[in-house]
Design a protein around this motif. Structure first.
Motif, short mmCIF file in Angstrom:
data_model
loop_
_atom_site.label_atom_id
_atom_site.label_comp_id
_atom_site.label_asym_id
_atom_site.label_seq_id
_atom_site.Cartn_x
_atom_site.Cartn_y
_atom_site.Cartn_z
N ARG A 22 -14.89 -11.56 -76.50
CA ARG A 22 -15.00 -10.43 -75.21
C ARG A 22 -13.88 -9.63 -75.38
O ARG A 22 -13.39 -9.14 -75.36
CB ARG A 22 -14.98 -11.72 -74.34
N ARG B 273 -10.21 -6.87 -66.74
CA ARG B 273 -12.01 -7.37 -67.35
C ARG B 273 -11.94 -7.88 -68.30
O ARG B 273 -13.20 -7.54 -68.50
CB ARG B 273 -12.13 -5.41 -67.00
N ASN C 283 -15.06 -10.49 -68.59
CA ASN C 283 -16.03 -9.57 -68.01
C ASN C 283 -16.52 -8.29 -68.93
O ASN C 283 -17.51 -7.65 -68.92
CB ASN C 283 -16.27 -8.90 -66.86
N SER C 284 -15.68 -8.34 -70.87
CA SER C 284 -16.12 -6.71 -71.45
C SER C 284 -17.67 -7.53 -71.75
O SER C 284 -18.09 -6.09 -71.94
CB SER C 284 -14.91 -7.36 -72.25
N GLU D 171 -20.35 -7.97 -69.89
CA GLU D 171 -21.07 -7.05 -69.41
C GLU D 171 -20.78 -5.61 -69.17
O GLU D 171 -21.33 -4.35 -68.92
CB GLU D 171 -20.57 -7.53 -67.56
N LYS E 203 -22.03 -3.05 -71.80
CA LYS E 203 -23.03 -2.86 -71.40
C LYS E 203 -23.49 -1.37 -70.60
O LYS E 203 -23.93 -0.58 -70.99
CB LYS E 203 -24.42 -3.82 -70.62
N LYS E 204 -22.31 -1.59 -69.88
CA LYS E 204 -22.71 -0.39 -69.25
C LYS E 204 -21.99 1.05 -69.56
O LYS E 204 -22.30 1.49 -69.32
CB LYS E 204 -21.10 -0.24 -67.86
#
Lengths: 220, 290
Positions: free
Chosen positions: A59, A74, A77-78, A80, A83-84
């Motif tokens: 991550r 962050r 949560n990298s 996720e 994906k964005k």
């Protein structure tokens, strides 16, 4: 030894080598690519491969590729966020003979077709070393403004680079030259005291015999 | 320059007629071409981050491996029930050390002091004391310089990396830094700070780095408790006039030499000590399967 290396850095845990250093590997790779990557293949070696998941190394590398610093909240949560940001990535393990135990191989590609393959090691305390660029051995930390010129191994390119830097009042701190074979593919790594002007890089890329130019400037 | 010896650091403070913290700060400011204001601002920021980490602790958070999480809350709860040994202050230190260590394992933001694995020791002694004695931020910031000064000497003469010196280099150094900081906070002399540092490090000499499955979790998080309580013991001894018979510089050198003599299995490789126990190996094998 700086005082704020003893108290500090501020970082996302749990490990300065496996997490903070891994973020930096991703970040330096992104900066050298010059634009956000859209595809990344990451291979982990040694301790990175065996304990990377537990340390969030995976991550952390993705976070760096997305442009985050080692203290960015962050980071966990990298995946996720990737994906964005439409960053397509994959992880696998690799065994490289003689490599530092904390080594990662990153092959990245940008939307405009640019690609880069970087082998980096996390040396501890958040410091890293870029060991290879596009198959050529190198040795730099990413802690300085750095210009990386890939060229044909022929006379004149070092002089061109040194001259244009001098003309722009950019002082060379260190300079390293590498090549695969005589007359083959060469890489020049120039660490500088001042930021490297973007237009200088563009001009270098127009020269015959220069294959690719990448650079990273320190923030602040 | 940053100091290579505690002796030199103390002599400089005396010669410059400056408090120890200021001598340490100015040495770094001059070496880094920084400014007093920027340095003080940065140190205040580190103290803010320490406090923020503490308040952002959640008992429900667990590390990726599942080995760490929720322990600090258990201590706090048990202390509240009145079933623990010692007063509330003591148990707050234990809870705080676990809290910061758990936050680190759970990928929260921490200050490496001096390393990520030992990040719980300094906040564990400073946060409860600041609260109990209503200490101003300024006093804590000064104490942090004292901690950094002693830590710098350890880094120069020996090591602060578990991979080269074992856990004595991480928790040991953190504890020595915390002991010196506490001594300074309670008005102890520079010499007392040096004795506190020396005693705290002496007590943890030989401590090995043997993380289960190679992770900064077991026993790292709980060793922050050992480092914090040891720091309080050393500071209280120093403040009472108890001295370390071996000077701080020599204790630090001994730590460095012990680190060199330590088998690589006991230096952050996850191959010796607790990591090599049957249960340690079982945990590592299970984690690798997932």
């Amino acid at each position: 030894m700086k005082l704020f290396d003893i108290l500090g850095p501020v970082m996302i845990g749990p490990s300065s080598s496996h997490t903070a250093g891994a973020v930096k590997i991703g970040l330096v790779t992104r900066r050298l690519l010059g634009v956000p990557p859209i595809k990344a293949e990451i291979k982990l070696h040694g301790s990175f491969a065996s304990t990377g998941a537990g340390h969030g190394t995976d991550r952390a590398i993705i976070a760096g590729l997305l442009g985050m610093q080692p203290d960015d909240e962050r980071i966990p949560n990298s995946f996720e966020l990737a994906k964005k940001e439409k960053l397509d990535f994959s992880f696998s393990t690799i065994n490289i003979r003689g490599a530092h135990p904390n080594t990662a191989v990153l092959s990245v590609a940008a939307a405009d077709g640019r690609t880069l393959e970087i082998v980096s090691a996390s040396l501890g305390g958040g410091r890293i070393q870029v060991c290879q660029i596009d198959g050529i051995d190198t040795n730099f930390s990413g802690d300085c403004n750095t210009l990386v010129v890939h060229n044909l191994d022929q006379p004149g390119h070092v002089a061109q680079v040194a001259t244009v830097l001098a003309q722009r009042n950019v002082n060379i701190a260190t300079m390293q030259l590498y090549r695969n074979v005589q007359g083959g593919y060469a890489v020049m790594v120039v660490e500088c005291d001042q930021p490297i002007p973007a237009d200088l890089v563009e001009w270098l890329m127009t020269l015959d015999g220069i294959i690719k130019v990448s650079y990273l400037n320190l923030e602040n | 320059m940053s100091y290579y010896s505690v002796k030199q650091m103390l002599e400089d403070a005396k010669e410059n007629k400056m408090p120890l913290w200021e001598t340490i700060m100015m040495d770094d400011v001059l070496a880094q071409h920084s400014s007093r204001e920027a340095s003080l601002h940065q140190m205040q920021h580190l103290w803010e981050v320490m406090k923020t980490t503490s308040t952002e602790y959640r008992a429900s958070d667990h590390s990726h491996s599942g080995l760490v999480g929720g322990d600090s809350a258990k201590v706090t709860e048990a202390a509240k029930q009145g079933c623990l040994i010692g007063d509330n202050f003591l148990n707050e230190i234990i809870a705080e050390a676990l809290k910061i260590g758990e936050c680190n394992a759970c990928m929260k933001r921490i200050v490496a002091t001096p390393t990520a694995g030992s990040c719980g020791v300094l906040p564990a002694v400073l946060i409860p004391l600041a609260k109990k004695e209503q200490l101003p931020d300024e006093a804590i910031v000064y104490a942090l310089y004292v901690a950094a000064g002693f830590g710098q000497v350890v880094a120069q003469r020996a090591s602060i990396a578990g991979a080269s010196g074992g856990c004595q280099a991480e928790i040991g150094t953190a504890s020595a830094m915390a002991a010196a900081a506490l001594t300074a906070l309670k008005g102890g002399s520079s010499e007392m700070c040096a004795h506190a540092c020396a005693m705290a490090l002496s007590n943890l000499l030989g401590l090995v780095c043997d993380p289960v499955a190679g992770l900064v979790e077991v026993p790292c998080v709980q060793r922050n408790v050992a480092g914090a309580l040891n720091a309080v013991g050393a500071a209280n001894m120093a403040l009472s006039g108890v001295v370390c018979r071996i000077p701080a510089d020599e204790v630090i050198d001994a730590m460095g030499e012990i680190g060199d003599q330590m088998s690589a299995d006991l230096r952050e490789t996850g191959r010796g000590g607790l990591a090599a126990t049957p249960t340690g190996k079982k945990i590592a094998a299970e984690l690798l399967r997932h």
